[in-house]
Motif scaffolding. Structure first.
Motif, PDB file in Angstrom:
ATOM      1  N   ASP A   6     -32.154  25.361  13.668  1.00 30.65           N
ATOM      2  CA  ASP A   6     -32.202  24.372  14.759  1.00 30.65           C
ATOM      3  C   ASP A   6     -31.470  24.867  16.001  1.00 30.65           C
ATOM      4  O   ASP A   6     -31.831  24.502  17.130  1.00 30.65           O
ATOM      5  CB  ASP A   6     -31.614  23.038  14.290  1.00 30.65           C
ATOM      6  CG  ASP A   6     -32.679  22.134  13.665  1.00 30.65           C
ATOM      7  OD1 ASP A   6     -33.874  22.528  13.662  1.00 30.65           O
ATOM      8  OD2 ASP A   6     -32.331  21.041  13.176  1.00 30.65           O
ATOM      9  N   ILE A   7     -30.429  25.689  15.810  1.00 37.53           N
ATOM     10  CA  ILE A   7     -29.728  26.252  16.981  1.00 37.53           C
ATOM     11  C   ILE A   7     -30.631  27.285  17.663  1.00 37.53           C
ATOM     12  O   ILE A   7     -30.740  27.322  18.896  1.00 37.53           O
ATOM     13  CB  ILE A   7     -28.383  26.877  16.564  1.00 37.53           C
ATOM     14  CG1 ILE A   7     -27.482  25.809  15.925  1.00 37.53           C
ATOM     15  CG2 ILE A   7     -27.692  27.513  17.768  1.00 37.53           C
ATOM     16  CD1 ILE A   7     -26.114  26.325  15.468  1.00 37.53           C
ATOM     17  N   LEU A   8     -31.297  28.092  16.851  1.00 36.40           N
ATOM     18  CA  LEU A   8     -32.221  29.084  17.420  1.00 36.40           C
ATOM     19  C   LEU A   8     -33.376  28.399  18.152  1.00 36.40           C
ATOM     20  O   LEU A   8     -33.846  28.871  19.192  1.00 36.40           O
ATOM     21  CB  LEU A   8     -32.754  29.983  16.306  1.00 36.40           C
ATOM     22  CG  LEU A   8     -31.759  31.039  15.805  1.00 36.40           C
ATOM     23  CD1 LEU A   8     -32.188  31.585  14.437  1.00 36.40           C
ATOM     24  CD2 LEU A   8     -31.650  32.186  16.813  1.00 36.40           C
ATOM     25  N   ARG A   9     -33.820  27.300  17.600  1.00 42.46           N
ATOM     26  CA  ARG A   9     -34.911  26.556  18.246  1.00 42.46           C
ATOM     27  C   ARG A   9     -34.442  26.017  19.601  1.00 42.46           C
ATOM     28  O   ARG A   9     -35.186  26.048  20.590  1.00 42.46           O
ATOM     29  CB  ARG A   9     -35.354  25.422  17.325  1.00 42.46           C
ATOM     30  CG  ARG A   9     -36.657  24.752  17.708  1.00 42.46           C
ATOM     31  CD  ARG A   9     -37.188  23.916  16.554  1.00 42.46           C
ATOM     32  NE  ARG A   9     -36.223  22.939  16.074  1.00 42.46           N
ATOM     33  CZ  ARG A   9     -36.010  21.757  16.632  1.00 42.46           C
ATOM     34  NH1 ARG A   9     -36.730  21.378  17.680  1.00 42.46           N
ATOM     35  NH2 ARG A   9     -35.110  20.922  16.142  1.00 42.46           N
ATOM     36  N   ALA A  10     -33.198  25.562  19.649  1.00 48.42           N
ATOM     37  CA  ALA A  10     -32.642  25.090  20.932  1.00 48.42           C
ATOM     38  C   ALA A  10     -32.559  26.243  21.924  1.00 48.42           C
ATOM     39  O   ALA A  10     -32.787  26.052  23.130  1.00 48.42           O
ATOM     40  CB  ALA A  10     -31.269  24.464  20.698  1.00 48.42           C
TER      41      ALA A  10
END
Lengths: 230, 450
Positions: free
Chosen positions: B306-310
């Protein structure tokens, strides 16, 4: 089985101790393998446990001995329990979920001022009618005393032993170490030290379940007994 | 045993594609009759006992991951799997509009936040795709999501007086990442139906609340952090990289739909804060506190999806972000049997000292964390990528520590076990709703199962 009360509304969850106890209760009942019966005079316990015991596809393996889950035992339950046990074959089990009536400060539990989570009413409710029409000498004695509507764990285990049920395993939830770390976490949180509070919470969490010999101070205790012989 | 990549290697699309498909194959082993199950470990609490289907945020990553695979390949089998997951949600919806067992680490409770809103996002995005295909089942998916939004999230969680969503019915705390998930769900509803009222009435105040919860101190390392929760006007003083990252897509979507630049600026500042605390190996500390102290553990592995997606979101706005260190961190967590480690350092939560052997909870792959890695990796696939065939080994074994004891973690397609020197400590037969406990083992060693 007593009528199932409405479960808690969505988003209103039991406290961590009760969640753990209810789930462990379900795990032990299903591990035993047979069909599970539930007796409890506490509507909250009935609501939370009934659907956990009914909700699994493994509702009971064929020919496996039954297990009775007796949650928050009270005097008034004795006739029903005794009647059920009369028909329980060797190999069947009784699983007791015992809530210690404590006024001790337990963060996250009912009656404390630091609740940030919805809590269960379980440990507050000690009401229950006395019913003397029970089977078995010990049960009759307990039932007719009329002094305490609730039962002590020792009394329950003695009575079950008279019925041929021996203790197999005991689990404590929320023992003294858990409560100490929780209190400390609560206090340092109030002092504004969130980082220390989180570490103490982690320690409390690691001490949530205690081993059999140290369950004396636990807020909740689960005892598994089995009928070895009649 | 755990990793197969070196940091010197480039993270090629092929590697990412292979990782996505491995995870997909593993997710299939976690399905039971009513959906995706398995034990849960989390910062707040663990739940190794209930292992039945959880209709919680795992469905967000699973369904949207499958939609990404379908989008990039056009292969209908991915869409069918997304629909199968959507049907799990429909079957598990209660008359109240809530989803059964939607509380993740507190399962089998219902009314979980932000979990039910995350399910709504998945249902609405799936409905969008199906409607484009002319498949009329989109209507039932959209209706289920709206039923949840209308009857629970807007009716029970919305506090009209303060114009904020509550954490839970009994807890008025405003939790930015949860509000962000709800905002995403409502924006998905608005996209699907054209209804703008929900945006003005609920989304805008929620995003405003997130912006208000953000630290604004240009010369402080905390600048851009978003508080985990706000009660009245008081924040908790805790800043979680993972939860802050989950606010970013909602803020940027909010900017795109409303044109309010404060949302875009807040998202970019939030990412700057996250990257400021990124560790050299690409991991992130669990919590940064208001006093500047840091709680490093556990460091999420699967959850960094989810951090990478952000990061991908902010790159669209021209911000230079290097995802590679975190991509390596993510990929190093892949197990040979397709699952992905949940974290590093569960055993160091209280002492903050890294331990030698991994805690069993570190290794344990959890659907509700793996879905985040799956969604991210699936989103990186492009049309021309060759999708390799994936065959998982029959079993995997790893050394670990479980409740202070040296143990062996073993997983196959049908079982997940932790074994100590004197016997089993934990056993879950995949597809069943409760872990197995061997009565009697508690007498000697205390508990053999959490």
């Amino acid at each position: 089985m007593r009528p199932v009360s409405d479960p808690l509304p969505p988003g209103v969850l039991p406290d961590l101790l009760h969640q753990t106890a209810f789930n462990l209760c379900a795990v032990l009942a299903y591990s035993w393998g047979g069909p599970a019966r539930l007796v409890s005079g506490n509507p909250f316990y009935v609501a939370e446990l009934a659907w956990r015991l009914e909700g699994s596809p493994r509702k009971g393996r064929k020919n496996s001995p039954p297990v009775l889950v007796w949650a928050d035992p009270r005097m008034a339950d004795l006739p029903e329990v005794a009647d059920l046990l009369e028909r329980f074959p060797p190999g069947s089990a009784v699983l007791i979920l015992f809530a210690r009536r404590t006024r001790a400060f337990v963060p996250g539990m009912p009656g404390t001022s630091c609740n940030t989570q919805p809590v269960s009413p379980a440990a507050q409710d000690a009401s229950g009618a006395v019913d003397g029409a029970v089977h078995g000498e010990r049960a009759r004695r307990l039932g007719e005393s009329g002094v305490r509507p609730t039962l002590r764990l020792r009394e329950i285990l003695d009575w079950l032993a008279e019925q041929g049920f021996c203790e197999e395993a005991r689990y404590g939830i929320g023992g003294s170490a858990y409560r100490s770390w929780s209190r400390l976490a609560y206090l340092v949180e109030r002092l504004g030290q969130a980082d220390h509070a989180d570490r103490f919470r982690a320690r409390a969490r690691a001490a949530l379940l205690v081993e059999s010999r140290r369950t004396v101070t636990s807020v909740l205790t689960l005892v598994l007994t089995a009928r070895r012989d009649r | 045993m755990r990793g197969f990549l070196s940091e010197a290697a480039d993270v090629s699309r092929q590697v990412l594609a292979f990782a996505a498909l491995q995870l997909e194959a593993w997710l299939d082993t976690m399905r039971g009759p009513d959906g995706y199950g398995g034990p849960v470990v989390h910062w707040w609490q663990d739940n190794l006992l209930y292992t039945g289907p959880g209709l919680d945020w795992r469905y967000e990553g699973i369904i949207l991951g499958y939609l990404e695979l379908y989008r990039s390949t056009g292969d209908k089998r991915w869409l069918e799997k997304a629909c199968r997951a959507g049907e799990d949600l429909l079957r598990g919806q209660l008359p109240s509009g809530n989803f059964r067992s939607s509380c993740f680490e507190a399962n089998p409770g219902t009314g979980g936040t932000p979990h039910e809103a995350a399910c709504d996002i998945a249902l609405l995005r799936l409905a969008w795709v199906l409607r484009e295909q002319g498949d009329t089942t989109w209507e039932s998916l959209a209706a289920a999501a709206w039923c949840n939004l209308r009857d629970y999230i807007l009716s029970v969680l919305w506090d009209e007086e303060v114009r904020r969503f509550r954490n839970l019915p009994a807890d008025p705390t405003f939790v930015p990442n949860k509000a962000a998930t709800i905002a995403e769900a409502l924006l998905a509803w608005a996209d699907l139906t054209g209804e703008r009222d929900v945006v003005n009435r609920y989304v805008v105040p929620s995003l405003d609340g997130i912006v208000e919860a953000q630290v604004r101190a240009p010369y402080s390392p905390l600048d851009g952090a978003i508080d985990q929760g706000v009660f009245g006007s008081k924040g908790t003083g805790r800043y979680f990289s993972f939860y802050i990252a989950r606010c970013i897509p909602a803020l940027l979507l909010g900017y795109e739909r409303t044109g309010r630049e404060s949302y875009r600026d807040a998202a970019l500042r939030a990412m700057a804060f996250i990257l400021r605390f990124r560790l050299p190996d690409g991991a992130f500390p669990q919590v940064v506190y208001q006093n500047g102290r840091v709680n490093r553990y556990p460091q999420w592995i699967a959850g960094v999806g989810d951090i990478l997606r952000a990061m991908e979101w902010v790159r669209r706005y021209g911000i230079e972000v290097s995802p590679e260190p975190t991509q390596f961190w993510l990929l190093r967590g892949l197990h040979l049997h397709g699952g992905i480690a949940t974290a590093h350092g569960f055993g160091s939560m209280d002492g903050q000292r890294p331990s030698g052997r991994p805690d069993a909870r570190d290794l344990l792959p959890v659907c509700g964390w793996a879905d985040k890695a799956f969604r991210y990796l699936a989103g990186l696939l492009r049309g021309g990528n060759h999708l390799p065939a994936v065959q998982l080994p029959p079993e995997v074994e790893m050394d670990c520590v479980f409740r202070g004891e040296r143990c062996l973690y073993r997983e196959t397609a049908t079982v997940l076990e932790i074994r100590g020197e004197s016997g089993w400590r934990y056993c879950w037969e995949k597809g069943t709703s409760w872990a197995r406990l061997i009565p009697g083992s508690g007498r000697k060693r205390g508990v053999s199962c959490l």
